[in-house]
Design an enzyme around this catalytic site. Sequence first.
Site: not given
Ligand code: HMG
Ligand code: MG
Length: 298
Positions: A208, A239, A248
Amino acid sequence: GMPERVTIYEVGPRDGLQNESAIVPVDVKAEFVRRLVAAGLPIVEATSFVHPGWVPQLADAAELMADLGEEGRRLPVLVPNERGLDRALELGLEHIAIFGSATETFASNNLNRTFDEQFAMFEPTVARAREAGMDVRAYVSMCFGDPWEGTVPVEQVVSAGTRLLDLGASQLSLGDTIGVATAGHVKALVAAFGEAGVGTDRLAMHFHDTYGQALANTFSALQAGITTFDASAGGLGGCPYAKSATGNLATEDLVWMLDGLGIAHGVDLAAVVGTSTWMAGHLGRPSPSAVVRALGGS
Ligand code: HMG
Ligand code: MG
């Protein structure tokens, strides 16, 4: 010496659009992806199968991938857990990327898991993806500095990164999530992975540009032998769970530098500039990329 050729891993539709306050319509996203593929970008990360409440900007992931159809199947998507994997499998996708953290605080803020719990979440996700014949990339975030924990020791990053590779990932992308890396730090981190037995053929760099160091860091990584670079068309990105993360490294800035070095990449610069200029129109503000501003006219 420098590599003769590099692979540009385009993250604009995912890292770029996840951080926009405006929700971009799904047909515009599909056109964005198609135009980037047509511009010669060999890999275009399309979207994320994360919790839709955590990243509402990408809540239309299934709709987008259905719209892209057959040509979308080989495009990587972010998947954090088995629920995300199930959604990707339903659509017949072939390539996922998991995303871990090198720090405790970001594991908690971005994944709602402790540092150790994140690996327990990824392990069955990667195992089942590999059984299904998918390719799995692993990101590790906060490889240089973390907004809450400060400078991150290289040993800590190597430890997190090797754990992710050991789960069965084919490539590890080292994320400078908040853009604080410097050229010397990049050199030291790549060397530390080498000492741990992880060669440059398994590493990618994900910069980034918060501090304006992304190109200098890329140059340092090229000198260290890295041949895969993540970049985002027009320099979009950030993010939502890391304060102070900005865009980025812009794909156009990277291509301009590679052209100057005579390093092959296969990307049509004018086509990417045109795409970023068009997308800037949809987002209602000019691209942060200096190269897009210089060449794009808008
Ligand atoms: P959580 O709240 O701990 O989820 O989130 P959970 O496992 O306790 O599940 C809770 C509910 O969410 C459940 O539903 C699951 O089914 C549902 P319920 O039974 O209560 O009805 N659920 C989902 N639904 C759809 N799709 C899913 C999903 N997972 C659970 N995949 C979780 C944990 C990991 C899901 C959450 O924290 C999350 O989605 N985080 C993503 C954050 C994100 O996307 N950040 C940006 C990307 S990372 C980035 O940008 C960095 C990068 O570019 C590299 C860099 O720059 O360093 C890659
Ligand atoms: Mg990134």
